[in-house]
Design a protein around this motif. Structure first.
Motif, short mmCIF file in Angstrom:
data_model
loop_
_atom_site.label_atom_id
_atom_site.label_comp_id
_atom_site.label_asym_id
_atom_site.label_seq_id
_atom_site.Cartn_x
_atom_site.Cartn_y
_atom_site.Cartn_z
N MET A 56 11.47 4.87 -8.92
CA MET A 56 10.34 4.47 -9.81
C MET A 56 9.61 5.82 -10.27
O MET A 56 8.91 6.32 -9.42
CB MET A 56 9.90 3.69 -9.06
N GLU A 74 5.67 6.72 -11.93
CA GLU A 74 4.44 6.04 -12.42
C GLU A 74 3.87 7.15 -13.15
O GLU A 74 3.03 7.33 -11.78
CB GLU A 74 3.98 4.08 -12.46
N ARG A 103 -0.80 7.37 -15.33
CA ARG A 103 -2.22 6.88 -16.03
C ARG A 103 -2.15 8.08 -16.43
O ARG A 103 -2.45 8.89 -16.44
CB ARG A 103 -2.65 5.83 -15.27
N ARG A 107 -0.64 3.67 -19.00
CA ARG A 107 -0.01 3.64 -18.13
C ARG A 107 1.46 3.84 -18.53
O ARG A 107 2.25 3.33 -19.29
CB ARG A 107 0.28 2.42 -16.98
N LEU A 139 5.84 3.82 -16.91
CA LEU A 139 6.92 4.06 -15.88
C LEU A 139 8.00 4.01 -16.46
O LEU A 139 8.50 3.37 -17.35
CB LEU A 139 6.00 1.86 -15.85
#
Length: 84
Positions: free
Chosen positions: A6, A8, A10, A44, A46
């Motif tokens: 993962m 992620e 912003r 955001r 992902l």
């Protein structure tokens, strides 16, 4: 074993679309079994990648950090092992 990585981040204010395009354009040294890209409120982005690996800590290609001006904080990275 099947591992999911993962990634992620912003985006900086008003730069969500740019961060999304940046993530889409990233080429890894080898292709994962699967890759999905998501977006969420607050700009955001992902990215999930699925890999076949021998161990949980196997060497796998990961997306890099974008330029600091494009994000509001360092990228969050996690590894998950598929259990089903």
């Amino acid at each position: 074993m099947r591992l999911t990585l993962m990634w992620e981040a912003r985006a900086a204010q008003g730069r969500g679309a740019e961060l999304l395009e940046w993530a889409r354009a990233q080429v890894l040294p080898r292709e994962p079994v699967r890759r999905e890209i998501f977006r969420a409120p607050q700009d955001r982005v992902l990215v999930l990648t699925w890999w076949e690996a021998e161990t949980f800590d196997a060497e796998l290609p990961e997306l890099p950090e974008p330029d600091a001006e494009l994000i509001t904080r360092p990228v969050h990275r996690w590894r998950f092992e598929s259990v089903e």
